[in-house]
Design an enzyme around this catalytic site. Sequence first.
Site, PDB file in Angstrom:
ATOM      1  CG  HIS A  93      -0.247  -0.265   2.512  1.00  0.00           C
ATOM      2  ND1 HIS A  93       0.615   0.646   3.087  1.00  0.00           N
ATOM      3  CD2 HIS A  93      -0.251  -1.339   3.339  1.00  0.00           C
ATOM      4  CE1 HIS A  93       1.083   0.173   4.214  1.00  0.00           C
ATOM      5  NE2 HIS A  93       0.594  -1.042   4.393  1.00  0.00           N
TER       6      HIS A  93
ATOM      7  N   GLY B 156       1.889   3.125   2.174  1.00  0.00           N
ATOM      8  CA  GLY B 156       2.898   3.140   3.243  1.00  0.00           C
ATOM      9  C   GLY B 156       4.177   2.427   2.788  1.00  0.00           C
ATOM     10  CG  HIS B 157       4.235  -1.838   2.087  1.00  0.00           C
ATOM     11  ND1 HIS B 157       2.924  -2.250   2.033  1.00  0.00           N
ATOM     12  CD2 HIS B 157       4.792  -2.510   3.127  1.00  0.00           C
ATOM     13  CE1 HIS B 157       2.701  -3.143   2.984  1.00  0.00           C
ATOM     14  NE2 HIS B 157       3.808  -3.314   3.669  1.00  0.00           N
TER      15      HIS B 157
ATOM     16  CD  GLN C 266       6.705 -10.834  11.347  1.00  0.00           C
ATOM     17  OE1 GLN C 266       7.818 -10.900  10.836  1.00  0.00           O
ATOM     18  NE2 GLN C 266       6.033  -9.699  11.408  1.00  0.00           N
TER      19      GLN C 266
ATOM     20  N   GLY D  61       8.814   1.341   8.627  1.00  0.00           N
ATOM     21  CA  GLY D  61       7.738   2.284   8.925  1.00  0.00           C
ATOM     22  C   GLY D  61       7.608   2.526  10.426  1.00  0.00           C
TER      23      GLY D  61
ATOM     24  CD  GLN E 189       8.556  -4.497  12.590  1.00  0.00           C
ATOM     25  OE1 GLN E 189       7.977  -5.563  12.673  1.00  0.00           O
ATOM     26  NE2 GLN E 189       8.511  -3.755  11.490  1.00  0.00           N
TER      27      GLN E 189
ATOM     28  CG  MET F 112      -2.281   4.013   4.293  1.00  0.00           C
ATOM     29  SD  MET F 112      -1.838   4.153   2.573  1.00  0.00           S
ATOM     30  CE  MET F 112      -2.803   5.591   2.148  1.00  0.00           C
TER      31      MET F 112
ATOM     32  CB  SER G  54      -1.015  -5.532   4.729  1.00  0.00           C
ATOM     33  OG  SER G  54       0.141  -4.964   4.169  1.00  0.00           O
ATOM     34  NE  ARG G  55      -2.366  -8.496  10.850  1.00  0.00           N
ATOM     35  CZ  ARG G  55      -1.077  -8.586  11.167  1.00  0.00           C
ATOM     36  NH1 ARG G  55      -0.373  -7.490  11.382  1.00  0.00           N
ATOM     37  NH2 ARG G  55      -0.488  -9.765  11.247  1.00  0.00           N
TER      38      ARG G  55
END
Length: 284
Positions: free
Chosen positions: A34, A36-37, A61, A147, A153, A184, A186-187
């Site tokens: 998306h 963001g990536h 993970q 991100g 993380q 944003m 992926s989920r």
Amino acid sequence: MKVVTTPAEIQMLAGQYRSKGLIIGLVPTMGWFHEGHLSLMREARKKADKVIVSLFVNPMQFGPAEDLDSYPYDLDRDCKLAEEIGVDLLYAPAKGVMYPQKFATTVHVEGLTSGLCGESRPGHFDGVTTVVAKLFNQTLPHFAVFGEKDFQQLAVIRQMVADLDFPIEIIGHPIVREDSGLAMSSRNTYLKDNEMAAAHSLSKGIELAKTLVKNNRGISVQQLIERVSEDVTSHRKCDIDYIEIVDKNTLDPCKQVSVDSVLVMAVKINGRIRLIDNSILIAC
Ligand code: PAF
């Protein structure tokens, strides 16, 4: 853009780039790109001679009751998007080559991994640090872009890089949001129309907290958390996993709000979709 699927091939190509003195930038991802990536890839493109994007839905993970099996995946779609940005290499290894049968090593960062997402997703960060360490050794980057949405993380990876002496610069990139404010992810693809208002409660809660701090610098951490929690749970589809105000460097809970305070939150929507978001509370 070249697509590579094995550690041996990517390591060989990365070694060739390095021997020519080229700067390698890595963007580690789990795919289903998306904006963001894509913004991480553009950032890498500005600084690197060769941009490598890894795409690996890392089973290590995910917890047993999590969404590994339903995680969105479409390699062709992602290849097209990465190619448009000018990515040089897309590295998409299969599970079996990343974790062969005799695989027996885990990279564990103490401390930073114990609270927040680490508490509700036991073992999650061990999976992240183990795969990221492998990706670093496979792609030999000079820098890697992550991100800031995954705030914990990023802190954990910085700690790992410092502790294990990876000669890699870690670059954090700001959260990219929909016009509505939704961070944003992926989920977000799992969200149904009737779940959108609940999903927006995270960014709305952040905005509320920022306004409260702006209007009352003396507001206590507890009051802030209570007000945001009330706001989020006013949506009956929202279950709070955590809402905390932590120091941006140590992730320790803040005693009072300062320029180093970050509001971090994880909320489950309709019992199915776990979303995270965060923001600094006082803009410098
Ligand atoms: O942020 C992600 O997408 C993943 O946690 C990462 C860093 C690619 C490791 O699998």
